[in-house]
Design an enzyme around this catalytic site. Sequence first.
Site, mmCIF file in Angstrom:
data_model
loop_
_atom_site.group_PDB
_atom_site.id
_atom_site.type_symbol
_atom_site.label_atom_id
_atom_site.label_comp_id
_atom_site.label_asym_id
_atom_site.label_seq_id
_atom_site.Cartn_x
_atom_site.Cartn_y
_atom_site.Cartn_z
ATOM 1 N N GLU A 16 0.838 -1.326 0.087
ATOM 2 C CA GLU A 16 0.031 -0.001 0.077
ATOM 3 C C GLU A 16 0.782 1.305 -0.130
ATOM 4 O O GLU A 16 0.408 2.166 -0.763
ATOM 5 C CB GLU A 16 -0.854 -0.012 1.271
ATOM 6 C CG GLU A 16 -1.878 -1.028 1.213
ATOM 7 C CD GLU A 16 -1.350 -2.498 1.992
ATOM 8 O OE1 GLU A 16 -2.423 -3.022 2.723
ATOM 9 O OE2 GLU A 16 -0.237 -2.531 2.105
ATOM 10 N N GLU A 499 13.662 -6.464 -21.873
ATOM 11 C CA GLU A 499 13.326 -7.182 -21.176
ATOM 12 C C GLU A 499 11.877 -7.319 -20.703
ATOM 13 O O GLU A 499 11.439 -7.347 -19.545
ATOM 14 C CB GLU A 499 14.103 -7.214 -19.783
ATOM 15 C CG GLU A 499 15.382 -7.546 -20.125
ATOM 16 C CD GLU A 499 16.359 -6.978 -18.860
ATOM 17 O OE1 GLU A 499 16.073 -7.140 -17.656
ATOM 18 O OE2 GLU A 499 17.775 -7.037 -18.927
ATOM 19 N N HIS A 709 18.088 6.178 -10.789
ATOM 20 C CA HIS A 709 17.059 6.167 -9.421
ATOM 21 C C HIS A 709 16.431 7.511 -9.341
ATOM 22 O O HIS A 709 15.464 7.470 -8.198
ATOM 23 C CB HIS A 709 17.792 5.646 -8.377
ATOM 24 C CG HIS A 709 18.355 3.980 -8.427
ATOM 25 N ND1 HIS A 709 19.475 3.875 -9.181
ATOM 26 C CD2 HIS A 709 17.714 3.022 -8.303
ATOM 27 C CE1 HIS A 709 19.637 2.528 -9.160
ATOM 28 N NE2 HIS A 709 18.689 2.056 -8.490
#
Length: 775
Positions: A16, A499, A709
């Site tokens: 969540e 991928e 990132h």
Amino acid sequence: MLSHNLGYPRVGSQRELKKASEQYWAGKINRDELQKTARKIRHQNWEIQKNAGIDLIPSNDFSLYDQVLDTSMMVGAIPERYYQLIDGKSNNELDLYFAMARGFQRDNTDVKAMEMTKWFDTNYHYLVPEFTANQKFKPYSDKVLLEFEDALQKGITTKPVLIGPVTYLLLGKEKEAGFDKIDLLDNLLPVYISVLKELSSRGAEWVQLDEPGLVLDLTEKQKLAFQSAYAQLREALPTLRILVATYFGALEDNLSTATALSVDALHIDLTRGAETLPAILNDEDFVSSTKKLSLGVVDGRNIWKNDYQKSLDFITKAVEVLGENRVMVAPSSSLLHSPHDLDLETNVTVLTLEIKNWMAFAKQKLHEVSEITALAKTDWKSENAFVENQTAIESRRNSSLIHKPHVKKRAEEIVDRDFERLSTFPERQAIQLEKLKLPLFPSTTIGSFPQTDDVRQLRANLKKGVLTQDDYEDRIREEIVKSLRWQEDLGIDVLVHGEFERNDMVEYFGESLSGFVFTQNGWVQSYGSRCVKPPIIFGDVERPEAMTVKWSAFAQANSEKLVKGMLTGPVTILQWSFVRDDQPRKDTAFQIGLAIRDEVVDLEKAGIKVIQIDEPAIREGLPLRKHAWKTYLTWAVDAFRLSAAGVADQTQIHTHMCYSEFNDIIDSIAAMDADVITIETSRSQMELLDAFANFNYPNEIGPGVYDIHSPRVPTVDEMVFLLEKALKVIPARNLWVNPDCGLKTRKWPETEAALRNMISAANLLRESVVAVSQG
């Protein structure tokens, strides 16, 4: 005898928090909605622990992103570049927090994220604190107080958890030369004292200060810092009960430092440092004190059911020496590293009842802690709970599902030549230059492209039976071809197939290997909103059939450019799985290495000329103590070489590593003998390359030129600057251009923009080098 827990998973049993965080970042929900989700998870976690019978329940083990970043916020260790984001707005602290974690790019504001690295030897990542000389600290975030008060309102007096002050400093990085971060301790402690005093005034009876730094190799100065820190804390807080938690290893030569601390209880990890217990029980000063000893008997980092016999033997020995009232029972570490709840695994075709009976997830581990604590107060060998546990342990030990004689025999027959390529790297490089015909500064990506909702829905529909296998594969082929055309148009030199057929870089392979089993909901946090569902290695491993050849061969047939075959290496598969604990990890690694070797050989036969075997976890698996490094590195490097050495010289083997410090193991990285290594260097501004330069690393290297990132898109000039820095320490013929990691978690617009800038940077570098050579 008290039971307690060191920490609990925080993303929620159905992830969540991940979903809410990503919605918040996308502007789809507001701050209050995000905090409502976080509060609900915390409340559920406390209730679960209360219902399990845990005596001391932690608070502040919850985090919206990372507990080390939380600590930096608590003590006001906010790097100067983020000051421009502090403008007094009501939601400022939360957005500042996420900017430190993820970077911030809007209008004319462009701020990079903090560096990220692995949390000790786990697959969890933390945000590295940044320190400057004479840095001042001051209370900033009151999260720890708010969460303690929140639990009080639920009728639970929790044990607040903070990262200990010395370990916090050890985890950070000096951002300027000429000082030792440990010297900042006296500046830092007043903030800790202030926070702890406030907790005490609000009713906290126990606090847990995590000091896993005590299982590392420490200097005498660092050991003295521990003594000084806790002497000052005790003087300032004479009545607050302080538990110092160590975990992930044995105390070894730090034992006397730990046992002498001015605290009320010391926690030790007996799953990874069982030798610490007899050492402490032979420590006369500790035994004669009133300090409690917390025994971490339930493994917080694996999923196997606890062997009650072993745990109760530990407890019995401690009680005999210390008495029952001085012994506490706990998991070895925070349960952050375990999946939430085994009860959620309801599909017996995915996880059979026999194998499921061998397991315990975080919720079940709580019950193990409570049950072991209760059994320790009885004549436990005749209790039903003990008998049932031992029956499950014995069934696993003797199961025919685990052992495959032919797999063991193949591993036993490995010989030295199985680890060696046919020729040395200089010879291979000359052959590859001729055969592959790549330009100077060849460009590539690390493997994966963004997994859009549509791509994820394809896999979900296949599992639900909405799509047939043929329809699914047709759609995946469309995605592959589309990505190939896009890469060709962009000008990337070595392509990848994207991928799109893969869920996770380890799970995908585990699904095709025997000896693995999978979960439906076994999610574990890796960093921030990033969760992984590690495979479970329960038995001997082999490859029944080819795993990637079909997709790689299809991609190569649809492009005239080179297309990399993409595999995950044996050590990473090992590290990022829950691993069987009934044989040495080396044996399991070699079994996986042989399976990957078979795939590499088949890829070469299918015409794939460049094959990447990702090993981002090599450094992560390094033992925390240097005296144990050689043994591990020898078999880890051998496992990689075993997987890679079956091909001809002209086949170029790549490997990829990320978020690791390589300085101390650079000789082992070189010993892997990959033709090309790609690594993360962007967040550290190419600092990692110093190790490769000082070592005179002989093979080719692709230092990541931008941080995947973070959603920010770096400029062309920024990437050129990094490449020029790299060129000062890497020969031009050995330098590749690439992002620092796979792009699976990113969105397409930022991916396209960043890669377009990357290719422009590579072209500018080629032009400048050619111009210099000609003039």
